[in-house]
Motif scaffolding. Structure first.
Motif, PDB file in Angstrom:
ATOM      1  N   UNK A   1       0.838  -1.194   0.000  1.00 50.12           N
ATOM      2  CA  UNK A   1       0.000   0.000   0.000  1.00 50.12           C
ATOM      3  C   UNK A   1       0.874   1.245   0.000  1.00 50.12           C
ATOM      4  N   UNK A   2       0.594   2.169  -0.914  1.00 53.51           N
ATOM      5  CA  UNK A   2       1.330   3.434  -0.996  1.00 53.51           C
ATOM      6  C   UNK A   2       0.294   4.550  -0.914  1.00 53.51           C
ATOM      7  N   UNK A   3       0.046   5.079   0.285  1.00 49.74           N
ATOM      8  CA  UNK A   3      -1.043   6.045   0.494  1.00 49.74           C
ATOM      9  C   UNK A   3      -1.010   7.244  -0.445  1.00 49.74           C
ATOM     10  N   UNK A   4       0.194   7.740  -0.753  1.00 47.31           N
ATOM     11  CA  UNK A   4       0.296   8.928  -1.623  1.00 47.31           C
ATOM     12  C   UNK A   4      -0.254   8.619  -3.012  1.00 47.31           C
ATOM     13  N   UNK A   5       0.096   7.447  -3.537  1.00 40.62           N
ATOM     14  CA  UNK A   5      -0.390   7.066  -4.858  1.00 40.62           C
ATOM     15  C   UNK A   5      -1.896   6.794  -4.832  1.00 40.62           C
ATOM     16  N   UNK A   6      -2.379   6.226  -3.719  1.00 41.24           N
ATOM     17  CA  UNK A   6      -3.821   6.010  -3.579  1.00 41.24           C
ATOM     18  C   UNK A   6      -4.561   7.342  -3.606  1.00 41.24           C
ATOM     19  N   UNK A   7      -3.992   8.334  -2.909  1.00 38.45           N
ATOM     20  CA  UNK A   7      -4.620   9.658  -2.858  1.00 38.45           C
ATOM     21  C   UNK A   7      -4.672  10.282  -4.252  1.00 38.45           C
ATOM     22  N   UNK A   8      -3.565  10.202  -4.986  1.00 40.44           N
ATOM     23  CA  UNK A   8      -3.530  10.763  -6.347  1.00 40.44           C
ATOM     24  C   UNK A   8      -4.550  10.042  -7.230  1.00 40.44           C
ATOM     25  N   UNK A   9      -4.614   8.723  -7.103  1.00 39.39           N
ATOM     26  CA  UNK A   9      -5.545   7.951  -7.912  1.00 39.39           C
ATOM     27  C   UNK A   9      -6.986   8.355  -7.681  1.00 39.39           C
ATOM     28  N   UNK A  10      -7.334   8.692  -6.456  1.00 39.98           N
ATOM     29  CA  UNK A  10      -8.719   9.025  -6.139  1.00 39.98           C
ATOM     30  C   UNK A  10      -9.144  10.392  -6.671  1.00 39.98           C
ATOM     31  N   UNK A  11      -8.190  11.140  -7.240  1.00 41.30           N
ATOM     32  CA  UNK A  11      -8.536  12.394  -7.899  1.00 41.30           C
ATOM     33  C   UNK A  11      -9.022  12.163  -9.327  1.00 41.30           C
ATOM     34  N   UNK A  12      -8.897  10.918  -9.816  1.00 45.23           N
ATOM     35  CA  UNK A  12      -9.285  10.634 -11.198  1.00 45.23           C
ATOM     36  C   UNK A  12     -10.736  11.035 -11.507  1.00 45.23           C
ATOM     37  N   UNK A  13     -11.729  10.667 -10.671  1.00 46.36           N
ATOM     38  CA  UNK A  13     -13.108  11.062 -10.989  1.00 46.36           C
ATOM     39  C   UNK A  13     -13.319  12.574 -11.011  1.00 46.36           C
ATOM     40  N   UNK A  14     -12.457  13.313 -10.281  1.00 46.11           N
ATOM     41  CA  UNK A  14     -12.591  14.770 -10.248  1.00 46.11           C
ATOM     42  C   UNK A  14     -11.947  15.427 -11.465  1.00 46.11           C
ATOM     43  N   UNK A  15     -10.820  14.863 -11.905  1.00 38.40           N
ATOM     44  CA  UNK A  15     -10.039  15.489 -12.975  1.00 38.40           C
ATOM     45  C   UNK A  15     -10.566  15.150 -14.362  1.00 38.40           C
ATOM     46  N   UNK A  16     -11.137  13.957 -14.520  1.00 37.01           N
ATOM     47  CA  UNK A  16     -11.445  13.453 -15.861  1.00 37.01           C
ATOM     48  C   UNK A  16     -12.420  14.329 -16.645  1.00 37.01           C
ATOM     49  N   UNK A  17     -13.256  15.131 -15.962  1.00 36.49           N
ATOM     50  CA  UNK A  17     -14.215  15.965 -16.680  1.00 36.49           C
ATOM     51  C   UNK A  17     -13.551  17.132 -17.409  1.00 36.49           C
ATOM     52  N   UNK A  18     -12.385  17.571 -16.923  1.00 37.17           N
ATOM     53  CA  UNK A  18     -11.703  18.684 -17.577  1.00 37.17           C
ATOM     54  C   UNK A  18     -11.284  18.342 -19.008  1.00 37.17           C
ATOM     55  N   UNK A  19     -10.547  17.241 -19.236  1.00 40.21           N
ATOM     56  CA  UNK A  19     -10.171  16.937 -20.620  1.00 40.21           C
ATOM     57  C   UNK A  19     -11.377  16.668 -21.518  1.00 40.21           C
ATOM     58  N   UNK A  20     -12.434  16.069 -20.982  1.00 40.35           N
ATOM     59  CA  UNK A  20     -13.621  15.807 -21.794  1.00 40.35           C
ATOM     60  C   UNK A  20     -14.187  17.119 -22.337  1.00 40.35           C
ATOM     61  N   UNK A  21     -14.387  18.071 -21.439  1.00 42.99           N
ATOM     62  CA  UNK A  21     -14.957  19.365 -21.841  1.00 42.99           C
ATOM     63  C   UNK A  21     -14.006  20.112 -22.771  1.00 42.99           C
ATOM     64  N   UNK A  22     -12.705  20.124 -22.434  1.00 39.97           N
ATOM     65  CA  UNK A  22     -11.739  20.879 -23.233  1.00 39.97           C
ATOM     66  C   UNK A  22     -11.593  20.316 -24.643  1.00 39.97           C
ATOM     67  N   UNK A  23     -11.582  18.998 -24.773  1.00 38.86           N
ATOM     68  CA  UNK A  23     -11.467  18.389 -26.099  1.00 38.86           C
ATOM     69  C   UNK A  23     -12.699  18.721 -26.946  1.00 38.86           C
ATOM     70  N   UNK A  24     -13.870  18.642 -26.329  1.00 33.56           N
ATOM     71  CA  UNK A  24     -15.097  18.949 -27.074  1.00 33.56           C
ATOM     72  C   UNK A  24     -15.130  20.418 -27.492  1.00 33.56           C
ATOM     73  N   UNK A  25     -14.785  21.327 -26.555  1.00 33.60           N
ATOM     74  CA  UNK A  25     -14.785  22.759 -26.881  1.00 33.60           C
ATOM     75  C   UNK A  25     -13.769  23.065 -27.980  1.00 33.60           C
ATOM     76  N   UNK A  26     -12.570  22.476 -27.868  1.00 31.71           N
ATOM     77  CA  UNK A  26     -11.554  22.721 -28.895  1.00 31.71           C
ATOM     78  C   UNK A  26     -12.037  22.232 -30.260  1.00 31.71           C
ATOM     79  N   UNK A  27     -12.674  21.054 -30.278  1.00 30.67           N
ATOM     80  CA  UNK A  27     -13.171  20.510 -31.547  1.00 30.67           C
ATOM     81  C   UNK A  27     -14.204  21.447 -32.165  1.00 30.67           C
ATOM     82  N   UNK A  28     -15.102  22.005 -31.347  1.00 24.17           N
ATOM     83  CA  UNK A  28     -16.109  22.942 -31.849  1.00 24.17           C
ATOM     84  C   UNK A  28     -15.452  24.203 -32.407  1.00 24.17           C
TER      85      UNK A  28
END
Length: 504
Positions: free
Chosen positions: A47-74
């Motif tokens: 168990x590596x708590x620091x890496x676990x903490x970073x991993x749990x940010x995935x659901x929070x961060x993933x919406x940024x690239x989705x929105x940015x890629x769509x906006x850039x494409x438009x």
């Protein structure tokens, strides 16, 4: 002053030039990281708590690239038609941020996958989709800056990469939604919109019966998976009005007309979630307050069969039913579609079973519409060819028995695709254990029978990497006692049974 202005201009020009170069170099560095991720461990040993903490940010961060890629494409599409939208700085900012946030989301997603108990083919496909999206946006970014700095011929490559990126993004997002909300998250509404050939009839409101159309729908969706003709938990059947009035293992009737306190069904529903006797059990959706109130009203009214909704005089209760009706109708349609699909699959799988000389039947112990496969006597040869016949239905199998067959470790690859497999019987086969890693990430596999197989000591240690396995049979194998002891010590929740075990 002119010298200072010229120096500032030169500095700005140099900075802009360096940023453009970075726009090519940085995405290529990201690409190298993406290429290395498939070779990294899928599970960290410690168990590596620091890496676990970073991993749990995935659901929070993933919406940024989705929105940015769509906006850039438009913006890119509009800019190709309307000059006011063709702004180089906006393009660079949007594309740069999309590339960077995608990288962060993918790294966090990998860490979440490797540090938490995520497994199964759907999770792996989601990770692959993320890597494809990251690869696409990185190539798109590098192609755009190369287009600006070096050659206009890179324009076609840029548009191709951008199209690929959006396709990969859509695929990955769909898998992410399936992981969070279930694999039928998108298809279920479509099935309701386009019901196809289903013959279910939903009565008009004025003709609907309280028991047959409302009460049974609630019971079927929340209780029937454990109390049906195939699986009668606690000797309690809830498949008809007559059965509901009978007593189960507890000795108390599920429903006593007119008496809530003596009705075992209501008593169990109202228990705290922590109580092991509560219905439905932990992990399954409980009844809503409106559903509980409706059942209570029905029981207090004498549990009638023929009472129409239009004949109910209690205005407050009728308002509660009106609120529930849309969900009731939707559930009725879903249950009918599931039953129809199951009946169709039952016919198809029976034909396949006849073709490959095995018996495929509904799994009576499964919670839901699943099948089991077992061998006829004498057992027929089983190879990849036979397993490929049932591969399109792999997610509908919860139990497989290949006892006394010639199956080899290579064929375990196909069994490893059966994400809902709960029990696997391989006794009296030629399995030596080299193929066990194919089964390690099955999210529901709880029981594995390897009795009377030539299981090797080293391969038996693969059992330590089965995160969800609860019971394994090792009777009659050449595995040494100290290896079995080591497995029991390192995985105390895994029950190692030195008995032959069941054949199905």
């Amino acid at each position: 002053m002119e010298i200072i202005k010229e120096a500032n201009t030169n500095t700005a020009t140099a900075l802009h030039s360096n940023l453009k170069k970075a726009g090519i170099i940085v995405p290529l560095i990201f690409l190298m990281v993406y290429a290395s991720i498939p070779f990294l461990p899928s599970e960290f040993e410690a168990e590596i708590p620091v890496l676990e903490l970073i991993g749990r940010f995935h659901p929070l961060v993933l919406h940024f690239p989705i929105v940015l890629i769509i906006i850039f494409t438009l913006f890119a599409l509009l800019g190709s038609i309307l000059p006011p939208f063709r702004h180089s700085l906006i393009f660079q900012v949007l594309l740069g941020m999309a590339c960077l946030t995608t990288f962060i989301a993918i790294v966090a997603g990998y860490l979440l996958y490797a540090t938490e108990e995520y497994s199964g083919q759907l999770v792996k496909n989601h990770l692959v989709g993320g890597l494809l999206t990251g690869t696409g946006i990185s190539i798109t970014t590098a192609a755009y800056y190369y287009w600006e700095m070096v050659s206009e011929k890179a324009g076609l490559f840029f548009w191709t990469a951008l199209l690929f990126t959006n396709g990969a993004l859509g695929y990955t997002s769909h898998l992410g939604g399936s992981l969070t909300h279930g694999q039928d998250y998108l298809t279920q509404p479509l099935a309701s919109m386009f019901p196809g050939s289903t013959s279910v009839e939903i009565r008009p409101v004025e003709e609907m019966l309280l028991y047959e159309d409302v009460v049974t729908t609630i019971i079927d969706s929340k209780c029937a998976s454990c109390h049906n003709e195939n699986k009668t938990k606690g000797d309690l059947l809830l498949i008809s009005h007559d059965h509901i009035l009978k007593a189960g293992e507890s000795g108390n009737p599920a429903v006593v007309p007119g008496d809530l306190e003596k009705s075992e069904l209501m008593a169990r529903i109202l228990l705290p979630e922590s109580d092991e006797d509560r219905m439905p059990p932990e992990g399954k959706p409980g009844l809503t307050k409106d559903e509980i109130d409706l059942l209570a009203y029905w029981i207090e009214s004498g549990a009638p069969q023929e009472l129409r909704l239009s004949d109910i005089e209690d205005i407050e209760f009728k308002n509660s039913i009106d609120k529930l009706l849309p969900a009731i109708r939707k559930t009725q349609r879903r249950l009918a579609l599931e039953k129809e699909a199951f009946e169709e699959m039952k016919v198809e799988l029976k034909e396949i079973g006849t073709k490959i000389n095995v018996q495929i039947v509904p799994d009576e112990e499964a919670d839901g519409y699943y099948f089991g496969m077992k061998m006829k006597f004498p057992p027929s040869p089983i190879s990849s060819k036979e397993l490929l016949e049932i591969a399109p239905y792999s997610s509908y199998f919860s139990r497989i028995s290949l006892a006394s067959t010639n199956i080899s470790d290579d064929e375990l690859y196909h069994l490893g695709q059966m994400e809902n497999l709960k029990r696997l019987v391989l006794q009296k086969t030629a399995i030596d254990g080299s193929g066990l890693p194919y089964l390690q990430q099955l999210p529901n596999l709880e029981e594995l029978n390897l009795s009377f197989t030539p299981l090797k000591d080293g391969h038996a240690l693969h059992l330590l990497n089965f995160p969800h396995l609860k019971k394994v049979y090792l009777f009659g194998t050449p595995v040494k006692k100290d290896i079995i002891t080591a497995i029991q010590q390192h995985k105390p929740h895994l029950q190692v049974i030195l008995e032959e075990g069941p054949y199905y």
